[in-house]
Design a protein around this motif. Structure first.
Motif, PDB file in Angstrom:
ATOM      1  N   LEU A 185       0.820  -1.222   0.000  1.00 32.21           N
ATOM      2  CA  LEU A 185       0.000   0.000   0.000  1.00 32.21           C
ATOM      3  C   LEU A 185       0.848   1.262   0.000  1.00 32.21           C
ATOM      4  O   LEU A 185       0.369   2.329  -0.383  1.00 32.21           O
ATOM      5  CB  LEU A 185      -0.941  -0.005   1.212  1.00 32.21           C
ATOM      6  CG  LEU A 185      -2.136  -0.964   1.127  1.00 32.21           C
ATOM      7  CD1 LEU A 185      -2.943  -0.898   2.407  1.00 32.21           C
ATOM      8  CD2 LEU A 185      -3.012  -0.635  -0.074  1.00 32.21           C
ATOM      9  N   HIS A 186       2.100   1.167   0.409  1.00 32.94           N
ATOM     10  CA  HIS A 186       2.984   2.336   0.429  1.00 32.94           C
ATOM     11  C   HIS A 186       3.597   2.605  -0.940  1.00 32.94           C
ATOM     12  O   HIS A 186       4.330   3.588  -1.119  1.00 32.94           O
ATOM     13  CB  HIS A 186       4.109   2.126   1.448  1.00 32.94           C
ATOM     14  CG  HIS A 186       4.981   0.950   1.147  1.00 32.94           C
ATOM     15  ND1 HIS A 186       4.548  -0.351   1.292  1.00 32.94           N
ATOM     16  CD2 HIS A 186       6.260   0.881   0.683  1.00 32.94           C
ATOM     17  CE1 HIS A 186       5.518  -1.182   0.959  1.00 32.94           C
ATOM     18  NE2 HIS A 186       6.569  -0.455   0.573  1.00 32.94           N
ATOM     19  N   THR A 187       3.294   1.745  -1.927  1.00 32.22           N
ATOM     20  CA  THR A 187       3.866   1.898  -3.260  1.00 32.22           C
ATOM     21  C   THR A 187       2.743   1.991  -4.294  1.00 32.22           C
ATOM     22  O   THR A 187       1.557   1.876  -3.978  1.00 32.22           O
ATOM     23  CB  THR A 187       4.750   0.687  -3.617  1.00 32.22           C
ATOM     24  OG1 THR A 187       3.909  -0.473  -3.778  1.00 32.22           O
ATOM     25  CG2 THR A 187       5.770   0.413  -2.521  1.00 32.22           C
ATOM     26  N   GLY A 188       3.119   2.185  -5.539  1.00 36.03           N
ATOM     27  CA  GLY A 188       2.148   2.082  -6.616  1.00 36.03           C
ATOM     28  C   GLY A 188       1.803   0.614  -6.870  1.00 36.03           C
ATOM     29  O   GLY A 188       2.670  -0.260  -6.754  1.00 36.03           O
ATOM     30  N   ILE A 189       0.546   0.338  -7.181  1.00 42.40           N
ATOM     31  CA  ILE A 189       0.108  -1.039  -7.449  1.00 42.40           C
ATOM     32  C   ILE A 189      -0.677  -1.035  -8.755  1.00 42.40           C
ATOM     33  O   ILE A 189      -1.658  -0.304  -8.892  1.00 42.40           O
ATOM     34  CB  ILE A 189      -0.787  -1.588  -6.316  1.00 42.40           C
ATOM     35  CG1 ILE A 189      -0.052  -1.535  -4.976  1.00 42.40           C
ATOM     36  CG2 ILE A 189      -1.218  -3.024  -6.623  1.00 42.40           C
ATOM     37  CD1 ILE A 189      -0.927  -1.939  -3.803  1.00 42.40           C
ATOM     38  N   SER A 190      -0.249  -1.859  -9.704  1.00 39.42           N
ATOM     39  CA  SER A 190      -0.928  -1.930 -10.991  1.00 39.42           C
ATOM     40  C   SER A 190      -1.679  -3.252 -11.127  1.00 39.42           C
ATOM     41  O   SER A 190      -1.410  -4.218 -10.400  1.00 39.42           O
ATOM     42  CB  SER A 190       0.078  -1.808 -12.136  1.00 39.42           C
ATOM     43  OG  SER A 190       0.895  -2.970 -12.192  1.00 39.42           O
ATOM     44  N   ILE A 191      -2.611  -3.289 -12.071  1.00 37.94           N
ATOM     45  CA  ILE A 191      -3.337  -4.535 -12.340  1.00 37.94           C
ATOM     46  C   ILE A 191      -2.364  -5.606 -12.836  1.00 37.94           C
ATOM     47  O   ILE A 191      -2.478  -6.782 -12.457  1.00 37.94           O
ATOM     48  CB  ILE A 191      -4.455  -4.290 -13.365  1.00 37.94           C
ATOM     49  CG1 ILE A 191      -5.561  -3.434 -12.737  1.00 37.94           C
ATOM     50  CG2 ILE A 191      -5.039  -5.615 -13.871  1.00 37.94           C
ATOM     51  CD1 ILE A 191      -6.680  -3.061 -13.678  1.00 37.94           C
ATOM     52  N   ASP A 192      -1.405  -5.221 -13.653  1.00 41.25           N
ATOM     53  CA  ASP A 192      -0.425  -6.190 -14.156  1.00 41.25           C
ATOM     54  C   ASP A 192       0.334  -6.841 -13.000  1.00 41.25           C
ATOM     55  O   ASP A 192       0.567  -8.065 -13.005  1.00 41.25           O
ATOM     56  CB  ASP A 192       0.569  -5.509 -15.095  1.00 41.25           C
ATOM     57  CG  ASP A 192      -0.040  -5.186 -16.452  1.00 41.25           C
ATOM     58  OD1 ASP A 192      -1.217  -5.544 -16.676  1.00 41.25           O
ATOM     59  OD2 ASP A 192       0.651  -4.552 -17.278  1.00 41.25           O
ATOM     60  N   PRO A 216     -13.823  -3.478  -9.206  1.00 41.38           N
ATOM     61  CA  PRO A 216     -12.588  -3.624  -9.984  1.00 41.38           C
ATOM     62  C   PRO A 216     -11.360  -3.624  -9.067  1.00 41.38           C
ATOM     63  O   PRO A 216     -11.402  -3.083  -7.947  1.00 41.38           O
ATOM     64  CB  PRO A 216     -12.598  -2.394 -10.897  1.00 41.38           C
ATOM     65  CG  PRO A 216     -14.021  -1.938 -10.926  1.00 41.38           C
ATOM     66  CD  PRO A 216     -14.584  -2.271  -9.575  1.00 41.38           C
ATOM     67  N   PRO A 217     -10.252  -4.205  -9.528  1.00 38.11           N
ATOM     68  CA  PRO A 217      -9.054  -4.303  -8.686  1.00 38.11           C
ATOM     69  C   PRO A 217      -8.548  -2.972  -8.144  1.00 38.11           C
ATOM     70  O   PRO A 217      -8.210  -2.858  -6.959  1.00 38.11           O
ATOM     71  CB  PRO A 217      -8.018  -4.936  -9.624  1.00 38.11           C
ATOM     72  CG  PRO A 217      -8.817  -5.680 -10.630  1.00 38.11           C
ATOM     73  CD  PRO A 217     -10.073  -4.890 -10.827  1.00 38.11           C
ATOM     74  N   LEU A 218      -8.498  -1.927  -8.991  1.00 42.90           N
ATOM     75  CA  LEU A 218      -7.947  -0.661  -8.520  1.00 42.90           C
ATOM     76  C   LEU A 218      -8.885   0.046  -7.543  1.00 42.90           C
ATOM     77  O   LEU A 218      -8.435   0.796  -6.667  1.00 42.90           O
ATOM     78  CB  LEU A 218      -7.614   0.245  -9.705  1.00 42.90           C
ATOM     79  CG  LEU A 218      -6.496  -0.291 -10.627  1.00 42.90           C
ATOM     80  CD1 LEU A 218      -6.178   0.709 -11.726  1.00 42.90           C
ATOM     81  CD2 LEU A 218      -5.237  -0.628  -9.820  1.00 42.90           C
ATOM     82  N   LYS A 219     -10.184  -0.188  -7.673  1.00 39.22           N
ATOM     83  CA  LYS A 219     -11.128   0.333  -6.676  1.00 39.22           C
ATOM     84  C   LYS A 219     -10.897  -0.357  -5.328  1.00 39.22           C
ATOM     85  O   LYS A 219     -10.970   0.278  -4.267  1.00 39.22           O
ATOM     86  CB  LYS A 219     -12.566   0.103  -7.152  1.00 39.22           C
ATOM     87  CG  LYS A 219     -13.629   0.624  -6.195  1.00 39.22           C
ATOM     88  CD  LYS A 219     -13.580   2.131  -6.039  1.00 39.22           C
ATOM     89  CE  LYS A 219     -14.690   2.635  -5.155  1.00 39.22           C
ATOM     90  NZ  LYS A 219     -14.603   4.096  -4.904  1.00 39.22           N
TER      91      LYS A 219
END
Length: 275
Positions: A185-192, A216-219
């Motif tokens: 959670l402290h970093t960027g997280i992408s769907i890939d 959706p995953p990003l939500k």
């Protein structure tokens, strides 16, 4: 008993819980009451007031008695009949309770027959459930869901719960996703990246994720960032900048805008209100 990791995964599934009451009644059944090897797509709950009967779930036989609450899980093979010329007087309801793509009782196993200590209260819950179900208003639909959820919750809190063995692999998959997100959670997280954690193609992963979690995953990642921020705001003395850093935001202003969009409060307002 349900393991902590499984409980964590199941809790997230319940965020998108869908509950529907199909029918509710109190009935004096006849001696002809019975079926053989039916497989209903909904759950049944019987609260027995009087009489005798036989119910088979799969290959197991049960003889629910007055004062007992009995669950017939959805998609189970069921047979039942009256006994000894003393057919049941019972409260009953049919309902679905979806957690992700499956009914809740397709995820978890529970004892099906439960002794009810406070019979007056259970009777009152069913009477009120039936009363609201017979009305055709928006309030009635909300009230019947609340009552059905209370009855189901009282059932579940009184029995040991375990994830069904044939669902354990699926639950482990979901837990891997949760652990991946929680640890980053402290970093960027992408769907890939999320898809890679399960060795799935991103397109398939997105559909798989939404089917199980309802969003959706990003939500989902945004919801987790919000939950983490709330926890840090109310239980630590970290600065807003430090909390922004720990929830994946390089700019405090960006974090503040995100948090206000999710909660309708700024981080400072939330801390002041809920600390």
């Amino acid at each position: 008993m349900i393991r902590k990791s499984e409980q964590h995964a199941l809790s997230d599934l319940l965020q998108s819980l869908q509950l529907q009451l199909i029918i509710a009644h109190k009935t004096q059944v006849s001696m002809s009451w019975g079926e053989t090897n039916s497989t209903p797509e909904y759950n049944k709950l019987y609260y027995i007031c009087e009489g005798e009967g036989w119910i088979r779930i799969g290959n197991d036989d049960y003889y629910p008695k007055p004062g007992q609450l009995f669950l017939t899980p959805a998609h189970s093979r069921v047979s039942f009949s009256a006994l000894n010329e003393r057919p049941y007087l019972k409260y009953w309801c049919h309902f679905s309770i979806l957690a992700g793509p499956f009914d809740l009782f397709q995820w978890i196993g529970v004892p099906l027959c439960l002794n009810i200590e406070d019979s007056a209260h259970m009777t009152a819950l069913f009477e009120e459930l039936i009363g609201w179900h017979e009305q055709h208003t928006i309030v009635a639909r909300l009230r019947e869901k609340a009552l059905l959820l209370e009855i189901a919750s009282r059932f579940l809190e009184s029995v040991p719960i375990q994830v069904l063995q044939h669902r354990s692999e699926e639950m482990n998959r979901l837990n891997i996703i949760q652990q991946y997100v929680d640890s980053r959670l402290h970093t960027g997280i992408s769907i890939d990246q999320m898809a890679e954690s399960l060795h799935l193609h991103p397109n398939y992963f997105s559909a798989y994720f939404k089917k199980h979690f309802g969003i959706p995953p990003l939500k989902y990642v945004s919801r987790k960032r919000t939950d983490r921020a709330k926890q840090l705001l109310t239980s630590t003395s970290l600065s807003i900048k430090e909390i922004a850093d720990q929830t994946g935001f390089k700019e405090t202003n960006h974090f503040t805008k995100f948090f206000r969009k999710e909660t309708s409060l700024t981080p400072s307002e939330y801390r002041s209100a809920y600390s």
